[in-house]
Design an enzyme around this catalytic site. Sequence first.
Site, short mmCIF file in Angstrom:
data_model
loop_
_atom_site.label_atom_id
_atom_site.label_comp_id
_atom_site.label_asym_id
_atom_site.label_seq_id
_atom_site.Cartn_x
_atom_site.Cartn_y
_atom_site.Cartn_z
N LYS A 99 2.62 26.28 12.29
CA LYS A 99 3.84 26.32 11.50
C LYS A 99 4.40 24.92 11.24
O LYS A 99 5.09 24.70 10.26
CB LYS A 99 4.90 27.17 12.21
CG LYS A 99 4.49 28.59 12.55
CD LYS A 99 4.27 29.45 11.32
CE LYS A 99 4.28 30.94 11.60
NZ LYS A 99 3.12 31.43 12.34
C1 LIG Z 1 2.38 32.59 12.23
C2 LIG Z 1 1.10 32.61 12.95
C3 LIG Z 1 -0.02 33.32 12.46
C4 LIG Z 1 0.05 34.17 11.22
O1 LIG Z 1 0.22 33.39 10.05
P1 LIG Z 1 0.74 34.07 8.72
O2 LIG Z 1 0.95 32.96 7.77
O3 LIG Z 1 2.01 34.78 9.09
O4 LIG Z 1 -0.31 35.04 8.30
C5 LIG Z 1 -1.21 33.23 13.16
N1 LIG Z 1 -1.31 32.51 14.30
C6 LIG Z 1 -0.26 31.83 14.80
C7 LIG Z 1 -0.43 31.08 16.07
C8 LIG Z 1 0.97 31.84 14.15
O5 LIG Z 1 2.00 31.15 14.66
#
Ligand SMILES: *Cc1c(COP(=O)(O)O)cnc(C)c1O
Length: 504
Positions: A113
């Site tokens: 993120k």
């Molecule tokens: C948010 C997240 C995901 C999923 O990503 P999306 O963009 O919501 O599909 C997968 N793995 C981790 C560690 C995340 O923080």
Amino acid sequence: MQYQSTRSSRIRFTSMEAIKQGLSAEGGLFVPIEIPKLRTDELEPLINRTYQERAEHILSLFLTDFSGDDIRDCVYNAYRADNFSSEEIAPVVPLGGSLYCQELWHGPTAAFKDMALQILPHFMTTAIKRTGEEKQVMILTATSGDTGKAALEGFKDVPGTFVLVFYPQEGVSAMQRLQMVTQEGGNVKVCAVRGNFDDAQAGVKAIFRDTEINSELSRMGYQFSSANSINWGRLVPQIVYYFSAYLDMVKKGYLTLGDSVNVVVPTGNFGNILAAYYAKSMGLPIGKLICASNENNVLTDFIKTGVYDRNRPFHTTISPSMDILISSNLERLLFELADGDDSQIRSLMDQLAREGSYRVEASALKKLQSHFYGGYASEDETRAAIRQTFLDYGYTMDPHTAVGKKVYDDYVGETGDSSKTILVSTASPFKFPRDVLSAIKGNECILGREEADLLCDLSEISKMEVPFPLKGIKARPVLHSNLCAKEDMRLEVFSAIKDKVKDI
Ligand SMILES: *Cc1c(COP(=O)(O)O)cnc(C)c1O
């Protein structure tokens, strides 16, 4: 470049407006009205460039109302050496065979993120400045675990912004919770919600549309925006790392420019894999987009059948950031599959809201399956993938990435497709030390151990350093202990607004 809402082609905005607002007023998501293209020969000059230079190039194709200088400032402020533990920002590591891992977790909160949330605040403050916006921004975010911390860290003490994060009380890992409740900063607030991520996300979406709260906020000189991947400013930086992974693989001789690669993406809200789809639409030679889910496998079924049905039990898993039954960004893909027919999207989203399910047309399903493969991993399969990857390659994966590895193995087994493949690693294993250690060494090794001890144990076994943001976390004071019912989320927003009044 203009942006429109997935639910109304009459609503048109610049990227600055789209980023400031987050979500379109009638509930749709902002999408570019056309997708810029890059020919293979235009990729060539980017091979020997840094991550930041590549980012500048890709972002400028989408954010055409930002000046070159503004984009450069955003990029260099976000992807700084003191913020990321790898100079390459998003390094690609060969795992073995045709598989390559792109590590997206070298940022300040140890999950992918950060790739977007380190730059979003800069986009937002630039947009506020350049559009002469007088209102300040209240960032309202629902998190399945990682977005919350990354948003808090990204927006902490950014002038003109206030961040309020809701997380599901029982739905995040111990480490994810610790990271959020110890968050410092004068403009942040964190609140647990009794419920799951879908409850928190639905609550936030309802607050965005609540006229009473909006007018109260407006009187205070604030407007809402979102740090969730419904915000275009979250999505566009994610397109960059797919280009960067490909270019790095060419640079290192793993690929020849023009060769096709597959990508595997552990998926929840469908943001990350949608960014890969946009990269492919721009001309990046991507073959299959492999969508990996955990036991909340609503997307696996959708890709196999064309029916999206959220009417199923919600599972709390060891890959909590993918515990989602309503994948918001799928709406943007549906819009692409429907060739931009906004009335179709309105009707599908109405059905989803009313009945919790919908079926796409046969033509859309065919298109969907030509680009995507969907699969999922059970909890035991996820643990087995962590263990087997460790035994085979000496590589330690977090549970989300391991879901991707399992689905990749299934895909290869089913199709025999041996193309080079990028598996995006979405979190550091140190965010989930308990589950990772027990998968590798068995349950005995975690009994009676505290979070901080587990970090040391994992460091020893994995031969990796504890990421800088997690070191010493146990010693930090808990600053946020609010808990509310999902019906009371709006009260928390009101109380955050009132706190602001006191400040003024
Ligand atoms: C948010 C997240 C995901 C999923 O990503 P999306 O963009 O919501 O599909 C997968 N793995 C981790 C560690 C995340 O923080």
